[in-house]
Design a protein around this motif. Structure first.
Motif, PDB file in Angstrom:
ATOM      1  N   ILE A 183       0.821  -1.220   0.000  1.00  0.00           N
ATOM      2  CA  ILE A 183       0.000   0.000   0.000  1.00  0.00           C
ATOM      3  C   ILE A 183       0.851   1.265   0.000  1.00  0.00           C
ATOM      4  O   ILE A 183       0.324   2.367  -0.221  1.00  0.00           O
ATOM      5  CB  ILE A 183      -0.962   0.012   1.208  1.00  0.00           C
ATOM      6  CG1 ILE A 183      -0.166   0.049   2.532  1.00  0.00           C
ATOM      7  CG2 ILE A 183      -1.875  -1.212   1.172  1.00  0.00           C
ATOM      8  CD1 ILE A 183      -1.059   0.225   3.761  1.00  0.00           C
ATOM      9  N   ASP A 184       2.151   1.127   0.246  1.00  0.00           N
ATOM     10  CA  ASP A 184       3.032   2.295   0.252  1.00  0.00           C
ATOM     11  C   ASP A 184       3.477   2.603  -1.172  1.00  0.00           C
ATOM     12  O   ASP A 184       3.446   1.749  -2.062  1.00  0.00           O
ATOM     13  CB  ASP A 184       4.254   2.054   1.143  1.00  0.00           C
ATOM     14  CG  ASP A 184       3.876   1.955   2.617  1.00  0.00           C
ATOM     15  OD1 ASP A 184       2.726   2.269   2.956  1.00  0.00           O
ATOM     16  OD2 ASP A 184       4.744   1.528   3.410  1.00  0.00           O
ATOM     17  N   ALA A 185       3.900   3.835  -1.340  1.00  0.00           N
ATOM     18  CA  ALA A 185       4.421   4.270  -2.641  1.00  0.00           C
ATOM     19  C   ALA A 185       5.935   4.362  -2.560  1.00  0.00           C
ATOM     20  O   ALA A 185       6.481   4.945  -1.604  1.00  0.00           O
ATOM     21  CB  ALA A 185       3.822   5.619  -3.017  1.00  0.00           C
ATOM     22  N   PHE A 186       6.602   3.824  -3.569  1.00  0.00           N
ATOM     23  CA  PHE A 186       8.057   3.821  -3.592  1.00  0.00           C
ATOM     24  C   PHE A 186       8.521   4.614  -4.807  1.00  0.00           C
ATOM     25  O   PHE A 186       8.126   4.339  -5.934  1.00  0.00           O
ATOM     26  CB  PHE A 186       8.582   2.383  -3.654  1.00  0.00           C
ATOM     27  CG  PHE A 186       8.319   1.586  -2.398  1.00  0.00           C
ATOM     28  CD1 PHE A 186       9.230   1.587  -1.354  1.00  0.00           C
ATOM     29  CD2 PHE A 186       7.132   0.879  -2.246  1.00  0.00           C
ATOM     30  CE1 PHE A 186       8.982   0.862  -0.200  1.00  0.00           C
ATOM     31  CE2 PHE A 186       6.884   0.164  -1.098  1.00  0.00           C
ATOM     32  CZ  PHE A 186       7.807   0.148  -0.062  1.00  0.00           C
ATOM     33  N   VAL A 187       9.378   5.573  -4.525  1.00  0.00           N
ATOM     34  CA  VAL A 187       9.861   6.472  -5.573  1.00  0.00           C
ATOM     35  C   VAL A 187      11.372   6.301  -5.668  1.00  0.00           C
ATOM     36  O   VAL A 187      12.105   6.784  -4.776  1.00  0.00           O
ATOM     37  CB  VAL A 187       9.497   7.924  -5.280  1.00  0.00           C
ATOM     38  CG1 VAL A 187       9.971   8.828  -6.416  1.00  0.00           C
ATOM     39  CG2 VAL A 187       8.004   8.065  -5.053  1.00  0.00           C
ATOM     40  N   PRO A 188      11.858   5.634  -6.708  1.00  0.00           N
ATOM     41  CA  PRO A 188      13.315   5.508  -6.851  1.00  0.00           C
ATOM     42  C   PRO A 188      13.911   6.828  -7.305  1.00  0.00           C
ATOM     43  O   PRO A 188      13.306   7.581  -8.068  1.00  0.00           O
ATOM     44  CB  PRO A 188      13.462   4.422  -7.917  1.00  0.00           C
ATOM     45  CG  PRO A 188      12.208   4.485  -8.717  1.00  0.00           C
ATOM     46  CD  PRO A 188      11.124   4.893  -7.767  1.00  0.00           C
ATOM     47  N   VAL A 189      15.123   7.077  -6.817  1.00  0.00           N
ATOM     48  CA  VAL A 189      15.843   8.287  -7.217  1.00  0.00           C
ATOM     49  C   VAL A 189      16.410   8.040  -8.608  1.00  0.00           C
ATOM     50  O   VAL A 189      17.014   7.001  -8.873  1.00  0.00           O
ATOM     51  CB  VAL A 189      16.959   8.615  -6.216  1.00  0.00           C
ATOM     52  CG1 VAL A 189      17.741   9.846  -6.671  1.00  0.00           C
ATOM     53  CG2 VAL A 189      16.362   8.838  -4.831  1.00  0.00           C
ATOM     54  N   ALA A 190      16.191   9.003  -9.521  1.00  0.00           N
ATOM     55  CA  ALA A 190      16.641   8.837 -10.900  1.00  0.00           C
ATOM     56  C   ALA A 190      18.162   8.783 -10.951  1.00  0.00           C
ATOM     57  O   ALA A 190      18.864   9.349 -10.115  1.00  0.00           O
ATOM     58  CB  ALA A 190      16.120   9.978 -11.766  1.00  0.00           C
ATOM     59  N   LYS A 191      18.683   8.046 -11.963  1.00  0.00           N
ATOM     60  CA  LYS A 191      20.117   7.947 -12.158  1.00  0.00           C
ATOM     61  C   LYS A 191      20.704   9.320 -12.474  1.00  0.00           C
ATOM     62  O   LYS A 191      20.122  10.090 -13.228  1.00  0.00           O
ATOM     63  CB  LYS A 191      20.422   6.985 -13.304  1.00  0.00           C
ATOM     64  CG  LYS A 191      19.986   5.549 -13.032  1.00  0.00           C
ATOM     65  CD  LYS A 191      20.304   4.653 -14.209  1.00  0.00           C
ATOM     66  CE  LYS A 191      19.840   3.214 -13.955  1.00  0.00           C
ATOM     67  NZ  LYS A 191      20.130   2.339 -15.114  1.00  0.00           N
ATOM     68  N   GLY A 192      21.868   9.542 -11.881  1.00  0.00           N
ATOM     69  CA  GLY A 192      22.548  10.809 -12.132  1.00  0.00           C
ATOM     70  C   GLY A 192      22.089  11.931 -11.225  1.00  0.00           C
ATOM     71  O   GLY A 192      22.655  13.021 -11.255  1.00  0.00           O
ATOM     72  N   VAL A 193      21.032  11.677 -10.424  1.00  0.00           N
ATOM     73  CA  VAL A 193      20.514  12.705  -9.509  1.00  0.00           C
ATOM     74  C   VAL A 193      21.088  12.435  -8.127  1.00  0.00           C
ATOM     75  O   VAL A 193      21.055  11.301  -7.643  1.00  0.00           O
ATOM     76  CB  VAL A 193      18.970  12.680  -9.468  1.00  0.00           C
ATOM     77  CG1 VAL A 193      18.459  13.707  -8.467  1.00  0.00           C
ATOM     78  CG2 VAL A 193      18.419  12.926 -10.858  1.00  0.00           C
ATOM     79  N   SER A 194      21.605  13.479  -7.495  1.00  0.00           N
ATOM     80  CA  SER A 194      22.191  13.343  -6.177  1.00  0.00           C
ATOM     81  C   SER A 194      21.106  12.996  -5.174  1.00  0.00           C
ATOM     82  O   SER A 194      20.041  13.603  -5.169  1.00  0.00           O
ATOM     83  CB  SER A 194      22.899  14.641  -5.769  1.00  0.00           C
ATOM     84  OG  SER A 194      23.413  14.532  -4.466  1.00  0.00           O
ATOM     85  N   GLY A 195      21.377  12.029  -4.307  1.00  0.00           N
ATOM     86  CA  GLY A 195      20.397  11.661  -3.292  1.00  0.00           C
ATOM     87  C   GLY A 195      20.533  10.185  -2.953  1.00  0.00           C
ATOM     88  O   GLY A 195      21.444   9.499  -3.398  1.00  0.00           O
ATOM     89  N   ALA A 196      19.565   9.702  -2.158  1.00  0.00           N
ATOM     90  CA  ALA A 196      19.561   8.309  -1.749  1.00  0.00           C
ATOM     91  C   ALA A 196      19.024   7.448  -2.893  1.00  0.00           C
ATOM     92  O   ALA A 196      18.921   7.896  -4.037  1.00  0.00           O
ATOM     93  CB  ALA A 196      18.743   8.133  -0.482  1.00  0.00           C
ATOM     94  N   ASP A 197      18.670   6.196  -2.563  1.00  0.00           N
ATOM     95  CA  ASP A 197      18.240   5.270  -3.601  1.00  0.00           C
ATOM     96  C   ASP A 197      16.726   5.208  -3.762  1.00  0.00           C
ATOM     97  O   ASP A 197      16.212   5.277  -4.881  1.00  0.00           O
ATOM     98  CB  ASP A 197      18.773   3.860  -3.284  1.00  0.00           C
ATOM     99  CG  ASP A 197      20.296   3.821  -3.311  1.00  0.00           C
ATOM    100  OD1 ASP A 197      20.893   4.616  -4.048  1.00  0.00           O
ATOM    101  OD2 ASP A 197      20.879   2.990  -2.583  1.00  0.00           O
TER     102      ASP A 197
END
Length: 383
Positions: A183-197
């Protein structure tokens, strides 16, 4: 009587032979014949007696000669017997002398062995130690070579860029969390963008209750700089909680724990930790809805999330999860052990079959036909 006539020798007249005239003549002739026959018989008897005496003398002479010859043969045999007995006695004497010499040599050898046994035992022990040491060194070299080969194979199997491995770990983490919390939403961090996974937006009864920022690491050593970077990423993203999953954990952390405000856990503890953290976010969000503006309750909730009680709750969840993991690991070890045992038994059967086939080939030579099933066993075993 038949009429017979005789001629007179003087006058040549024939005279009829009558019974009266012939009787005396016949008697005279008969007497003369009987005398002549008696003389002849006597002469024959004398000749027979002489012959018998001569034969007896000859037989006696022959017997004497035979006795002399027999005596000579007996004497010669006695001489040969004495010579044979002397030779046998000499042979027995030589045999006894040889036995005495052998006994003497055996005794001498035993004495020499008794004298040299300690030195020989020491030499054998030294040689055995040297052989054992050499064998151990050879085994160590073989093991070292095998270790190098295994390490090379391991490195080869783990080839690929760190970026590719990291992306694979991110995908695994995201899929694991998404399967556990659909039921949760998971948002992957785009490649090349600074941040977590991955960013996990926790869905509560009244909508989004908060967010958890996940960072996945797949390295052999822990790096403390990850904590500061993830804190920056957390502030930038506005997530309430940040978590690092890593195979290598910092000192003092065996399964999971909080280090400098960042949750750290091994990959297999990600789901139970996420379950506890998201429940805390849902509780906080519910408390906010019920006590909007009540700063005191917010502080209490914050103290709860950062206090011992919340950690104990997470510990309980993780302990149950560890029990499940331990049972699963035991089952896997048992199944793998059974598989290895059966595989070893199959290998032994194959080796025995192939060895028997090789023995028959060595006996029969080229006349031994090829057995395709044995070749199939060899190919299957090598595969």
């Amino acid at each position: 009587m038949s009429e017979l006539k005789i001629q007179c020798p003087k006058c040549s007249n024939e005279i009829e032979l009558t019974e009266q005239l012939a009787g005396p003549m016949v008697a005279d002739l008969q007497a003369s014949f009987n005398a002549e026959l008696a003389a002849r018989d006597a002469k024959a008897a004398d000749a027979l007696a002489a012959a018998h005496a001569q034969a007896k003398t000859a037989a006696q002479a022959e017997t004497a000669a035979e006795q002399a010859a027999l005596h000579d043969r007996v004497k010669a045999q006695d001489e040969k017997l004495r010579e044979a007995q002397a030779a046998q006695a000499a042979a027995l004497k030589r045999e006894q002398e040889l036995k005495d010499k052998e006994a003497e040599m055996e005794l001498t050898l035993q004495k020499m062995l008794a004298q040299e046994r300690p030195a020989l035992a020491e030499k054998l022990a030294r040689e055995a130690d040297e052989k054992a040491a050499l064998k151990m060194a050879e085994q160590a070299q073989v093991m070292e070579g095998m270790k190098r080969q295994i390490e090379a194979l391991k490195q080869k199997s783990e080839q690929g860029s760190m970026q590719t491995q990291g992306e694979a770990a991110e995908i695994v983490l995201e899929e694991t969390l998404a399967a556990a919390f659909p039921i949760d939403a998971f948002v992957p961090v785009a490649k090349g963008v600074s941040g977590a996974d991955v960013r996990q937006n926790v869905t509560g009864p009244n909508g989004v209750a908060g967010s958890i920022l996940w960072e996945s690491k797949r390295t052999k050593n822990w790096t403390a700089g990850w904590l500061a970077k993830l804190r920056d990423d957390q502030r930038t993203s506005g997530c309430e909680i940040a978590v690092i999953t890593s195979q290598a954990l910092p000192d003092g952390v065996e399964s999971f724990g909080m280090v400098d405000g960042i949750w750290v856990c091994a990959p297999r503890y990600a789901v139970p930790l996420a379950s506890s953290l998201r429940q805390g976010l849902i509780d906080v969000a519910g408390a906010k809805g019920r006590a909007m503006g009540q700063e005191t309750k917010m502080e209490m909730i914050y103290d709860y999330l950062t206090g011992t009680q919340f950690k104990q709750r997470v510990d309980a969840i993780v302990e149950r999860f560890e029990d499940m993991q331990d049972n699963l690991r035991k089952e896997r070890v048992f199944i793998e052990r059974q598989w290895a045992l059966r595989a070893k038994q199959i290998d032994l059967v194959i080796a025995s079959t192939v060895g028997m086939h090789g023995d028959l080939q060595g006996i029969a030579g080229r006349s031994m036909p090829e057995i395709e099933s044995v070749e199939t066993l060899l190919i299957g075993k090598d595969a």
